[in-house]
Structure formats: structure tokens, C-alpha cells
Design an enzyme around this catalytic site. Structure first.
Site, PDB file in Angstrom:
ATOM      1  CD  GLU A  73      -2.946  -0.975   2.368  1.00 23.35           C
ATOM      2  OE1 GLU A  73      -2.790  -0.093   3.233  1.00 23.35           O
ATOM      3  OE2 GLU A  73      -3.935  -1.722   2.341  1.00 23.35           O
ATOM      4  CD  GLU A  76      -3.519  -5.863   4.337  1.00 21.35           C
ATOM      5  OE1 GLU A  76      -4.361  -5.036   4.770  1.00 21.35           O
ATOM      6  OE2 GLU A  76      -2.300  -5.666   4.331  1.00 21.35           O
TER       7      GLU A  76
HETATM    8  C1  BGC Z   1      -2.965  -2.345   6.075  1.00 20.71           C
HETATM    9  C2  BGC Z   1      -2.961  -3.109   7.381  1.00 20.71           C
HETATM   10  C3  BGC Z   1      -4.083  -2.593   8.262  1.00 20.71           C
HETATM   11  C4  BGC Z   1      -5.393  -2.882   7.581  1.00 20.71           C
HETATM   12  C5  BGC Z   1      -6.628  -2.461   8.364  1.00 20.71           C
HETATM   13  C6  BGC Z   1      -4.342  -2.059   5.524  1.00 20.71           C
HETATM   14  O1  BGC Z   1      -4.388  -0.724   5.174  1.00 20.71           O
HETATM   15  O2  BGC Z   1      -2.130  -2.956   5.133  1.00 20.71           O
HETATM   16  O3  BGC Z   1      -1.699  -2.976   7.953  1.00 20.71           O
HETATM   17  O4  BGC Z   1      -4.040  -3.113   9.547  1.00 20.71           O
HETATM   18  O5  BGC Z   1      -5.432  -2.240   6.333  1.00 20.71           O
HETATM   19  O6  BGC Z   1      -6.671  -1.088   8.512  1.00 20.71           O
END
Ligand code: BGC
Length: 440
Positions: free
Chosen positions: A163, A345
Site C-alpha cells: 500500500e 488483504e
Molecule cells: C494495512 C494493514 C491494516 C489494515 C486495516 C491495511 O491498510 O495494510 O496494515 O491493519 O489495512 O486497517
């Protein structure tokens, strides 16, 4: 068609958010260690000194991953552990930790996905200007070489950056993440270009040291979901538009240079006077072939001005839910860049706690994941090349400026005792993995 037979079902974490051991075995402070010390920066006044103590408990954690049926695990490496001064001497003890972690994962047939940079820059490099200093691409290459030389015989999936939009957007534009800077567009364009070059140099180093490894980059993205007057084409066009002053949030700003070999034209025209010098050599370096794109997707976006009905579900952290966010994220990305995709993610924070029965019940997480994963299946059915899915996160952890209140994990962490408890959703996810998503 559905999910491929070798679909990578996994979960993800990041070094600073779980490891703790902030000053052990030669590790130096990262920008996040320092940021946490500044009063008012972290909502609950916490820090990453202990976090989930994963540094000392990684064996227990990997065993849990195996028990829960994970096929892959995405984690990041702390640069200040590996090269404490940021550049120069390599700290073998720091590398040893990751090497042991990789061995432990392989012991259980869990495929490691390594993210080289998930935001914990050595503080010693921030003092030298951090991402604003053009030398940083050389420092990053040096660090990458140290990691890949050690792990490249066993790790076959590398992600250069997690990111970049968020670490520059929150860290260098809005100033709410480390290092807490508020830069203008000129500086931001320079930092962005430095990140791009650092990515290119890292890809080159990985190809040289681990020629059989797959390399990609992970972007944070909020897909445009067709609705109202915004049809699929309009959604696509808005999704990939890129303008001043918020270009840093545009996925086109990050991936167009890498895949197409040039920055988005609109932005270049708007910023003629302030764009850093970009040479053909730079663009060649930046646009070396990558093998996949990672997408981190939590939310989506409808047409501008659309108000969602009162009572629309939202998660503990306050983010609205979008059942088809994964579907449209993947469809749009695949259409534009035609690269294999991993969801690196996806997940949510809930009000989780240990119940009287000693378990952690999280029905909302099950429902959320079920809905989002159905969307992902729709994208797979539409022949998008989707290779894997990583839930964020493997366990509850330090949620950056929000501290420890949001709980994103499939495994609950009691921060007083450091006891881990898999939540109900973890067992549900295990069944999804076992059926390769057929039960969705
Ligand atoms: C990030 C994580 C973060 C997650 C939830 C993403 O932006 O890569 O490190 O904990 O979102 O906010």
C-alpha cells in the site's frame, strides 16, 4: 469455473503490528516506534513494543495456522531488524528470525508470501529524508538483497511494497501515520517516484538472486461499484482517474508506470511544473515485468453523491460493508492490467471478546466474509485470473494510529496474557478452505 485447484487460501500480518521485541537482537527503532512516543498520535496511547509477542511465539502461531488449515501466510519483514542502520551492516540475528519462521511454515506446508516493506522504515533513514531522499532506492535495494539472499532459496513469492498510497498518503500527506509529515504535491510526487524506483530496483535484485520467485506489489484499493447512472464503463473510468492533489490514492498512479511504463497522462499534464525529472532509464527500471498484483480491499465506492440507506451495516472501525467489493476490484484490475491477482488483504474489525464459555463468537465476521467471498467467486467465474485470498488478519494486532481497539483477527489475542483463541470465524474459514470455496 470457480476457484483454481491450487488457490492460495491464507491470512496476512505485518511485522510492526504483531512482532513486539522492538529492541531485541540488534533491532533499531523504526519510524513507528518513534511515532508512538509522540503524545496524541495513537488513539489509546499504545505502541508496538510487545504487540502480540509473535517474535517469541512464532512457533505456537504457525502451529495454529496449520491447525486452522491455512495454505499460505503473508507476513512482512522489519527492515530495522535486518539492517539496523538502514544501510550498511546486516544483522544476522534479525535475518535468522525470518529464516526460522520460513522453515517453520514449510514444515507444515504453508507457503510463505514475504512483503518487503509494510511501513516500518528504519528511523535512521527517516533522519536522512526517508522517502523524499532519492538515495532511498539504493538503500531499499541493499536491504532487499540481504533478505532475498537469505530467504530466496525457500520463499517463492515476494511483494515489494504494501500500500504505497497509504504510507505516503497517511504518512506524508495527511500526517496521521508515521512519519507524520504533511507534504505538498511536489514533494509527494518526488517521494512517489522514489518508491517506484525502489520497487524497480527490488524487482531487479529479486530476479537476479531468486530467478524462480514470483514478484508483485500490493495496492490499497476501494473499487468503484456500478450503480445508478454509473455503469460498468463509467465506474472503470472514475476508478482509474488520477489527478492532483490526491493522485497518491489512485491505483493508476501506482500500477500504470509499472505495467504500462508511463505515469497517467492527466496527472503529468496537470503537474508539468512540479513533476520530478523522470528519465527513460527510470521508466525501464520501474516497468520490469511483475508476476502479479496484490489488492487490499475493505470497502468500495458507489457513484459520487450516492447516499446509502440509513442502517447500512458497518464494521467496528466504522467502515461500511460492500458485498461486491472483491468482485469489482478484481474485475476492474484484471481488465486494466491483465495480471494475475491475489487479494492480499480483506477482513473487518468486530467487537470481539472472550465469552463466558471461553470462546470468541463473531457471527458478523462470518457473514461479512461469506458475502465478500461470494463476490470473489463471481469474479473467478467471470474468468479473472485470481490466484489467492489472504484474510486480514491472522490475529488481532496493533492497528496503527488506532492502537489495539480494533480487532481484525481470525484469532483473538488477549493483550494481557497474550493467549490466542481462534474465533468462530476461523473454524468457518477452515471449512471454506477445505471445500476450496465450494460451500460459499
Ligand atoms: C494495512 C494493514 C491494516 C489494515 C486495516 C491495511 O491498510 O495494510 O496494515 O491493519 O489495512 O486497517
Amino acid at each position: 469455473m470457480s476457484f483454481r485447484k491450487d488457490f492460495m487460501w491464507g491470512a496476512a500480518t505485518a511485522s510492526f503490528q504483531i512482532e513486539g521485541a522492538w529492541n531485541e537482537d540488534g533491532k533499531s527503532p523504526s519510524i513507528w516506534d518513534v511515532f508512538c512516543e509522540e503524545p496524541g498520535r495513537i488513539e489509546d496511547g499504545s505502541d508496538g513494543k510487545v504487540a502480540c509477542d509473535h517474535y517469541h511465539r512464532y512457533k505456537e502461531d504457525v502451529k495454529l495456522m496449520a491447525d486452522l488449515g491455512l495454505k499460505a501466510y503473508r507476513f512482512s519483514i522489519a527492515w530495522p531488524r535486518v539492517i539496523p542502520e538502514g544501510t550498511g551492516k546486516v544483522n544476522e540475528k534479525g535475518l535468522e528470525f525470518y529464516s526460522n519462521l520460513v522453515d517453520e511454515l514449510l514444515k507444515y506446508n504453508i507457503t510463505p508470501f514475504v512483503t518487503l516493506y509494510h511501513w516500518d522504515l528504519p528511523y535512521s533513514l527517516q533522519i536522512k529524508g526517508g522517502w523524499l531522499n532519492p538515495e532511498i532506492s539504493d538503500w531499499f535495494e541493499e536491504y532487499t538483497r540481504a533478505v532475498v539472499a537469505k530467504l530466496g532459496d525457500r520463499v517463492k513469492h515476494f511483494i515489494t511494497f504494501n500500500e504505497p498510497s497509504v504510507f505516503l498518503g497517511c504518512g506524508n500527506l495527511f500526517g496521521v501515520h508515521a512519519p507524520g509529515m504533511k507534504c505538498g504535491s511536489r514533494d509527494l510526487l518526488l517521494a512517489g517516484h522514489n518508491v517506484h524506483i525502489a520497487h524497480g530496483k527490488a524487482v531487479r535484485a529479486i530476479r537476479e538472486l531468486a530467478p524462480d520467485a514470483q514478484v508483485g506489489i500490493t495496492l490499497a484499493t476501494m473499487p468503484r461499484i456500478p450503480n445508478g447512472d454509473m455503469d460498468e464503463k463509467a465506474a472503470y473510468d472514475i476508478y482509474f482517474s488520477c489527478h492532483k492533489p490526491f493522485f497518491v490514492w489512485s491505483d493508476a498512479y501506482w500500477a500504470d508506470p509499472i505495467v504500462f511504463g508511463h505515469y497517467p497522462e492527466d496527472l503529468v499534464n496537470e503537474c508539468k511544473d512540479i513533476f520530478p525529472k523522470v528519465t527513460d532509464e527510470d521508466m525501464k527500471l520501474i516497468s520490469q515485468k511483475i508476476d502479479f498484483i496484490g489488492q487490499n480491499i475493505y470497502q468500495g465506492k458507489y457513484e459520487e453523491g450516492y447516499e446509502r440507506p440509513r442502517g447500512t451495516p458497518h464494521t467496528e472501525i466504522g467502515w461500511d460493508t460492500f458485498d461486491s467489493a472483491l468482485e469489482w476490484g478484481v474485475k476492474h484490475f484484471y481488465k486494466r492490467w491483465k495480471l494475475p491477482i491475489y487479494i492480499t488483504e480483506n477482513g473487518l474489525s468486530c467487537h470481539d471478546w472472550e465469552s463466558l464459555d471461553g470462546k470468541v463468537h463473531d457471527p458478523n465476521r462470518i457473514d461479512f466474509l461469506h458475502r465478500y467471498l461470494r463476490g470473489l467467486k463471481t469474479a473467478a467465474d467471470a474468468s479473472c485470473d485470481i490466484r489467492g485470498y489472504f484474510q486480514w488478519s491472522f490475529m488481532d494486532n496493533f492497528e496503527w494510529a488506532k492502537g489495539y481497539n480494533p480487532r481484525f483477527g481470525m484469532v483473538f489475542c488477549d493483550y494481557n496474557t497474550l493467549k490466542r483463541i481462534p474465533k468462530d470465524s476461523a473454524y468457518w474459514y477452515k471449512e471454506v478452505i477445505e471445500s476450496n470455496g465450494e460451500n460459499l
